[in-house]
Design a protein around this motif. Structure first.
Motif, PDB file in Angstrom:
ATOM      1  N   THR A  41      34.693  71.725  23.797  1.00 34.69           N
ATOM      2  CA  THR A  41      34.338  72.084  22.432  1.00 34.69           C
ATOM      3  C   THR A  41      35.116  73.301  21.931  1.00 34.69           C
ATOM      4  O   THR A  41      34.727  73.923  20.968  1.00 34.69           O
ATOM      5  CB  THR A  41      32.831  72.375  22.322  1.00 34.69           C
ATOM      6  N   ALA A  42      36.194  73.646  22.601  1.00 34.41           N
ATOM      7  CA  ALA A  42      36.998  74.789  22.175  1.00 34.41           C
ATOM      8  C   ALA A  42      37.495  74.568  20.747  1.00 34.41           C
ATOM      9  O   ALA A  42      37.722  73.441  20.318  1.00 34.41           O
ATOM     10  CB  ALA A  42      38.170  74.985  23.124  1.00 34.41           C
ATOM     11  N   ILE A  43      37.658  75.655  20.045  1.00 38.26           N
ATOM     12  CA  ILE A  43      38.078  75.580  18.649  1.00 38.26           C
ATOM     13  C   ILE A  43      39.601  75.604  18.587  1.00 38.26           C
ATOM     14  O   ILE A  43      40.227  76.532  19.070  1.00 38.26           O
ATOM     15  CB  ILE A  43      37.502  76.766  17.855  1.00 38.26           C
ATOM     16  N   PRO A  44      40.193  74.578  17.985  1.00 36.40           N
ATOM     17  CA  PRO A  44      41.651  74.576  17.855  1.00 36.40           C
ATOM     18  C   PRO A  44      42.120  75.689  16.922  1.00 36.40           C
ATOM     19  O   PRO A  44      41.363  76.167  16.084  1.00 36.40           O
ATOM     20  CB  PRO A  44      41.962  73.204  17.241  1.00 36.40           C
ATOM     21  N   ASP A  45      43.369  76.113  17.095  1.00 35.75           N
ATOM     22  CA  ASP A  45      43.949  77.108  16.185  1.00 35.75           C
ATOM     23  C   ASP A  45      43.827  76.624  14.751  1.00 35.75           C
ATOM     24  O   ASP A  45      43.909  75.431  14.476  1.00 35.75           O
ATOM     25  CB  ASP A  45      45.425  77.323  16.498  1.00 35.75           C
ATOM     26  N   LYS A  46      43.613  77.557  13.859  1.00 31.37           N
ATOM     27  CA  LYS A  46      43.558  77.289  12.427  1.00 31.37           C
ATOM     28  C   LYS A  46      42.393  76.386  12.035  1.00 31.37           C
ATOM     29  O   LYS A  46      42.488  75.621  11.081  1.00 31.37           O
ATOM     30  CB  LYS A  46      44.882  76.722  11.926  1.00 31.37           C
ATOM     31  N   THR A  47      41.292  76.471  12.788  1.00 32.50           N
ATOM     32  CA  THR A  47      40.105  75.680  12.468  1.00 32.50           C
ATOM     33  C   THR A  47      38.889  76.580  12.405  1.00 32.50           C
ATOM     34  O   THR A  47      38.678  77.415  13.277  1.00 32.50           O
ATOM     35  CB  THR A  47      39.867  74.574  13.519  1.00 32.50           C
ATOM     36  N   VAL A  70      38.469  72.944   8.167  1.00 29.10           N
ATOM     37  CA  VAL A  70      37.066  73.335   8.247  1.00 29.10           C
ATOM     38  C   VAL A  70      36.310  72.124   8.768  1.00 29.10           C
ATOM     39  O   VAL A  70      36.365  71.041   8.174  1.00 29.10           O
ATOM     40  CB  VAL A  70      36.510  73.775   6.879  1.00 29.10           C
ATOM     41  N   ASP A  71      35.618  72.308   9.903  1.00 34.64           N
ATOM     42  CA  ASP A  71      34.886  71.235  10.561  1.00 34.64           C
ATOM     43  C   ASP A  71      33.394  71.550  10.493  1.00 34.64           C
ATOM     44  O   ASP A  71      32.894  72.404  11.217  1.00 34.64           O
ATOM     45  CB  ASP A  71      35.349  71.126  12.018  1.00 34.64           C
ATOM     46  N   ASN A  72      32.682  70.863   9.590  1.00 28.26           N
ATOM     47  CA  ASN A  72      31.243  71.075   9.443  1.00 28.26           C
ATOM     48  C   ASN A  72      30.522  70.137  10.411  1.00 28.26           C
ATOM     49  O   ASN A  72      30.457  68.931  10.199  1.00 28.26           O
ATOM     50  CB  ASN A  72      30.783  70.814   8.010  1.00 28.26           C
ATOM     51  N   ARG A  73      29.931  70.718  11.453  1.00 32.23           N
ATOM     52  CA  ARG A  73      29.204  69.935  12.454  1.00 32.23           C
ATOM     53  C   ARG A  73      27.698  69.937  12.201  1.00 32.23           C
ATOM     54  O   ARG A  73      26.953  69.337  12.969  1.00 32.23           O
ATOM     55  CB  ARG A  73      29.508  70.484  13.847  1.00 32.23           C
ATOM     56  N   ASP A  74      27.275  70.620  11.149  1.00 28.74           N
ATOM     57  CA  ASP A  74      25.856  70.635  10.779  1.00 28.74           C
ATOM     58  C   ASP A  74      25.524  69.414   9.930  1.00 28.74           C
ATOM     59  O   ASP A  74      26.393  68.831   9.285  1.00 28.74           O
ATOM     60  CB  ASP A  74      25.513  71.891   9.966  1.00 28.74           C
ATOM     61  N   GLU A  77      24.924  70.630   4.114  1.00 27.40           N
ATOM     62  CA  GLU A  77      26.156  70.939   3.388  1.00 27.40           C
ATOM     63  C   GLU A  77      26.407  72.434   3.439  1.00 27.40           C
ATOM     64  O   GLU A  77      25.469  73.238   3.478  1.00 27.40           O
ATOM     65  CB  GLU A  77      26.038  70.480   1.940  1.00 27.40           C
ATOM     66  N   HIS A  78      27.685  72.820   3.432  1.00 30.09           N
ATOM     67  CA  HIS A  78      28.094  74.223   3.451  1.00 30.09           C
ATOM     68  C   HIS A  78      29.323  74.395   2.578  1.00 30.09           C
ATOM     69  O   HIS A  78      29.941  73.418   2.152  1.00 30.09           O
ATOM     70  CB  HIS A  78      28.447  74.682   4.875  1.00 30.09           C
ATOM     71  N   THR A  79      29.687  75.658   2.346  1.00 25.54           N
ATOM     72  CA  THR A  79      30.975  75.996   1.735  1.00 25.54           C
ATOM     73  C   THR A  79      31.645  77.036   2.603  1.00 25.54           C
ATOM     74  O   THR A  79      30.996  77.731   3.381  1.00 25.54           O
ATOM     75  CB  THR A  79      30.836  76.582   0.313  1.00 25.54           C
ATOM     76  N   VAL A  80      32.951  77.133   2.483  1.00 28.43           N
ATOM     77  CA  VAL A  80      33.715  78.259   3.026  1.00 28.43           C
ATOM     78  C   VAL A  80      34.385  78.869   1.805  1.00 28.43           C
ATOM     79  O   VAL A  80      35.353  78.328   1.275  1.00 28.43           O
ATOM     80  CB  VAL A  80      34.743  77.804   4.077  1.00 28.43           C
ATOM     81  N   THR A  81      33.816  79.981   1.355  1.00 29.26           N
ATOM     82  CA  THR A  81      34.233  80.585   0.097  1.00 29.26           C
ATOM     83  C   THR A  81      34.592  82.046   0.313  1.00 29.26           C
ATOM     84  O   THR A  81      33.766  82.827   0.798  1.00 29.26           O
ATOM     85  CB  THR A  81      33.089  80.498  -0.940  1.00 29.26           C
ATOM     86  N   ALA A  82      35.813  82.413  -0.051  1.00 25.83           N
ATOM     87  CA  ALA A  82      36.221  83.816   0.057  1.00 25.83           C
ATOM     88  C   ALA A  82      35.386  84.648  -0.903  1.00 25.83           C
ATOM     89  O   ALA A  82      35.100  84.222  -2.030  1.00 25.83           O
ATOM     90  CB  ALA A  82      37.699  83.959  -0.277  1.00 25.83           C
ATOM     91  N   THR A  83      35.001  85.847  -0.454  1.00 31.09           N
ATOM     92  CA  THR A  83      34.190  86.698  -1.329  1.00 31.09           C
ATOM     93  C   THR A  83      34.966  87.109  -2.567  1.00 31.09           C
ATOM     94  O   THR A  83      34.360  87.384  -3.608  1.00 31.09           O
ATOM     95  CB  THR A  83      33.673  87.942  -0.572  1.00 31.09           C
ATOM     96  N   ALA A  93      30.018  68.263   3.110  1.00 32.70           N
ATOM     97  CA  ALA A  93      29.028  67.591   3.954  1.00 32.70           C
ATOM     98  C   ALA A  93      29.584  67.551   5.377  1.00 32.70           C
ATOM     99  O   ALA A  93      30.691  68.033   5.642  1.00 32.70           O
ATOM    100  CB  ALA A  93      28.785  66.179   3.429  1.00 32.70           C
ATOM    101  N   THR A  94      28.836  66.978   6.285  1.00 34.74           N
ATOM    102  CA  THR A  94      29.312  66.851   7.659  1.00 34.74           C
ATOM    103  C   THR A  94      30.687  66.201   7.659  1.00 34.74           C
ATOM    104  O   THR A  94      30.914  65.213   6.976  1.00 34.74           O
ATOM    105  CB  THR A  94      28.331  65.998   8.488  1.00 34.74           C
ATOM    106  N   GLY A  95      31.609  66.787   8.415  1.00 29.91           N
ATOM    107  CA  GLY A  95      32.966  66.276   8.480  1.00 29.91           C
ATOM    108  C   GLY A  95      33.975  67.392   8.302  1.00 29.91           C
ATOM    109  O   GLY A  95      33.645  68.568   8.434  1.00 29.91           O
ATOM    110  N   LYS A  96      35.204  67.007   7.986  1.00 27.82           N
ATOM    111  CA  LYS A  96      36.299  67.976   7.909  1.00 27.82           C
ATOM    112  C   LYS A  96      36.957  67.973   6.541  1.00 27.82           C
ATOM    113  O   LYS A  96      36.980  66.963   5.854  1.00 27.82           O
ATOM    114  CB  LYS A  96      37.364  67.656   8.961  1.00 27.82           C
ATOM    115  N   THR A  97      37.494  69.133   6.205  1.00 23.01           N
ATOM    116  CA  THR A  97      38.340  69.283   5.026  1.00 23.01           C
ATOM    117  C   THR A  97      39.388  70.331   5.379  1.00 23.01           C
ATOM    118  O   THR A  97      39.305  70.974   6.424  1.00 23.01           O
ATOM    119  CB  THR A  97      37.531  69.688   3.780  1.00 23.01           C
TER     120      THR A  97
END
Length: 126
Positions: A41-47, A70-74, A77-83, A93-97
């Motif tokens: 389950t190691a995290i690949p570079d740039k993920t 971005v790999d959402n394993r939950d 739903e989530h976001t990855v948003t810069a402040t 949603a679950t999955g990758k973008t």
């Protein structure tokens, strides 16, 4: 039996019992299994991985022009948003973008849906 031989006999008996009680190596195999599980389950570079309402890694090192996955394993739903809003995956949603890094700097990011999640950092070099 002579008195001098009793301590020697007693010591020999104790050593024999101690050697025969070596136990199993279940602890070692459990540790090996845990290590193997971590490697899988190691995290690949740039993920960035979202799992159990947490982001990993704490700091991601990338360069301008790199594509970040971005790999959402939950199940949520989530976001990855810069402040500073310099990047935003939108609702995932679950999955990758993916998104492409466009400028250098140090950027904190959050999940706008779940503000209790820890803030993490993307460090971008030119």
């Amino acid at each position: 039996m002579r008195p001098r031989r009793r301590p020697l006999l007693l010591l020999s008996l104790v050593l024999l019992l101690a050697c025969s009680c070596g136990g199993s190596d279940d602890g070692d195999s459990a540790e090996s299994t845990a290590a193997a599980s971590t490697a899988v389950t190691a995290i690949p570079d740039k993920t960035i991985v979202i799992d159990n309402f947490d982001f990993a890694p704490e700091t991601l090192q990338v360069r301008v022009g790199d594509t970040v996955t971005v790999d959402n394993r939950d199940a949520s739903e989530h976001t990855v948003t810069a402040t500073d809003k310099s990047f935003d995956t939108g609702t995932l949603a679950t999955g990758k973008t993916t998104f492409t890094v466009t400028k250098a700097g140090r950027f904190e990011y959050v999940c706008e849906i779940h503000p209790f999640m820890p803030r993490r950092v993307i460090q971008v070099s030119a």
